[in-house]
Design a protein around this motif. Structure first.
Motif, PDB file in Angstrom:
ATOM      1  N   ASP A  15       0.659  -1.236  -0.090  1.00 32.53           N
ATOM      2  CA  ASP A  15       0.006   0.174   0.023  1.00 32.53           C
ATOM      3  C   ASP A  15       0.774   1.131  -0.022  1.00 32.53           C
ATOM      4  O   ASP A  15       1.155   1.857   1.007  1.00 32.53           O
ATOM      5  CB  ASP A  15      -0.920   0.022   1.379  1.00 32.53           C
ATOM      6  CG  ASP A  15      -2.121   1.277   1.298  1.00 32.53           C
ATOM      7  OD1 ASP A  15      -1.989   1.891   0.281  1.00 32.53           O
ATOM      8  OD2 ASP A  15      -2.807   1.192   2.158  1.00 32.53           O
ATOM      9  N   GLN A  16       1.237   1.757  -1.278  1.00 30.54           N
ATOM     10  CA  GLN A  16       2.280   2.854  -1.273  1.00 30.54           C
ATOM     11  C   GLN A  16       1.715   4.011  -0.709  1.00 30.54           C
ATOM     12  O   GLN A  16       2.142   4.957  -0.195  1.00 30.54           O
ATOM     13  CB  GLN A  16       2.551   2.967  -2.743  1.00 30.54           C
ATOM     14  CG  GLN A  16       3.474   2.152  -3.277  1.00 30.54           C
ATOM     15  CD  GLN A  16       2.763   0.857  -3.964  1.00 30.54           C
ATOM     16  OE1 GLN A  16       1.919   0.356  -3.577  1.00 30.54           O
ATOM     17  NE2 GLN A  16       3.277   0.486  -5.204  1.00 30.54           N
ATOM     18  N   GLN A  17       0.214   4.219  -1.044  1.00 31.02           N
ATOM     19  CA  GLN A  17      -0.277   5.695  -0.506  1.00 31.02           C
ATOM     20  C   GLN A  17      -0.277   5.471   0.882  1.00 31.02           C
ATOM     21  O   GLN A  17       0.123   6.830   1.593  1.00 31.02           O
ATOM     22  CB  GLN A  17      -1.645   5.504  -1.056  1.00 31.02           C
ATOM     23  CG  GLN A  17      -2.304   6.831  -0.568  1.00 31.02           C
ATOM     24  CD  GLN A  17      -3.904   6.915  -1.264  1.00 31.02           C
ATOM     25  OE1 GLN A  17      -4.226   6.551  -2.478  1.00 31.02           O
ATOM     26  NE2 GLN A  17      -4.848   7.842  -0.681  1.00 31.02           N
ATOM     27  N   ARG A  18      -0.639   4.712   1.695  1.00 26.35           N
ATOM     28  CA  ARG A  18      -0.423   4.605   3.092  1.00 26.35           C
ATOM     29  C   ARG A  18       0.908   4.784   3.496  1.00 26.35           C
ATOM     30  O   ARG A  18       1.187   5.633   4.758  1.00 26.35           O
ATOM     31  CB  ARG A  18      -1.152   3.361   3.574  1.00 26.35           C
ATOM     32  CG  ARG A  18      -1.165   3.399   5.120  1.00 26.35           C
ATOM     33  CD  ARG A  18      -1.991   2.107   5.453  1.00 26.35           C
ATOM     34  NE  ARG A  18      -1.634   1.582   6.716  1.00 26.35           N
ATOM     35  CZ  ARG A  18      -1.941   0.370   7.173  1.00 26.35           C
ATOM     36  NH1 ARG A  18      -2.693  -0.385   6.605  1.00 26.35           N
ATOM     37  NH2 ARG A  18      -1.583   0.041   8.270  1.00 26.35           N
ATOM     38  N   ALA A  19       1.792   3.978   2.826  1.00 27.69           N
ATOM     39  CA  ALA A  19       3.203   4.251   3.262  1.00 27.69           C
ATOM     40  C   ALA A  19       3.667   5.700   3.201  1.00 27.69           C
ATOM     41  O   ALA A  19       4.537   6.384   3.698  1.00 27.69           O
ATOM     42  CB  ALA A  19       4.239   3.344   2.559  1.00 27.69           C
ATOM     43  N   GLU A  20       3.340   6.472   1.881  1.00 20.78           N
ATOM     44  CA  GLU A  20       3.829   7.688   1.784  1.00 20.78           C
ATOM     45  C   GLU A  20       3.319   8.695   2.899  1.00 20.78           C
ATOM     46  O   GLU A  20       3.781   9.713   3.125  1.00 20.78           O
ATOM     47  CB  GLU A  20       3.485   8.309   0.315  1.00 20.78           C
ATOM     48  CG  GLU A  20       4.459   7.567  -0.881  1.00 20.78           C
ATOM     49  CD  GLU A  20       5.645   8.051  -0.977  1.00 20.78           C
ATOM     50  OE1 GLU A  20       6.118   9.291  -0.543  1.00 20.78           O
ATOM     51  OE2 GLU A  20       6.796   7.508  -1.298  1.00 20.78           O
TER      52      GLU A  20
END
Length: 150
Positions: free
Chosen positions: A80-85
């Motif tokens: 989940d890139q969005q959550r990580a960013e």
């Protein structure tokens, strides 16, 4: 104050471990280690490593030393890139506040300053064992003084 390389290394790790995301009331970083991690879970991992240890400068009877500490922030891209960013954004804000609220790391340094936030320049990705990771870093400078005894 005497030179102490290990003290700030441990203090930085503890500071990162203690960052709490106000939106979730949970740790902002799920895994904090000394040195590069042996595995990287899907969520954000941070690691603290020694960087440059500038040669002490002598001014009368005082030695001054600037130590760099590298803080790596990593997450696996296939999750989940969005959550990580969003997590990285929160971590930067929390970390900046924590460092500038105590520029002595609890009395272990004469001054602490963030030298660079390379993550803000350009996203960096790398492949490790077939997995793609997003890498970011904080370069922290810790200044210490030591009085000569002879």
């Amino acid at each position: 104050m005497a030179f102490d390389t290990l003290g700030p290394l441990l203090a930085i790790r503890n500071l990162l471990t203690g960052l709490i995301d106000p939106s979730t009331d949970a740790p902002a970083i799920q895994n904090v280690v000394l040195g590069p991690p042996t595995s990287i879970p899907a969520r954000i991992t941070a690691y603290v490593s020694l960087g440059n240890q500038d040669i002490p400068m002598r001014t009368s009877r005082i030695l001054a030393r600037d130590c760099s500490y590298y803080i790596g922030l990593v997450y696996r891209v296939d999750q989940d890139q969005q959550r990580a960013e969003q997590g990285l954004a929160t971590i930067f804000d929390l970390f900046l506040r924590a460092i500038y609220n105590d520029r002595t790391l609890g009395g272990l340094a004469n001054d602490v300053a963030i030298q660079d936030l390379p993550l803000t320049k350009e996203p960096r990705y790398t492949k490790v064992a077939g997995e793609e990771y997003r890498l970011g870093a904080i370069d922290l400078r810790v200044r210490q003084y030591e009085e000569l005894t002879s």
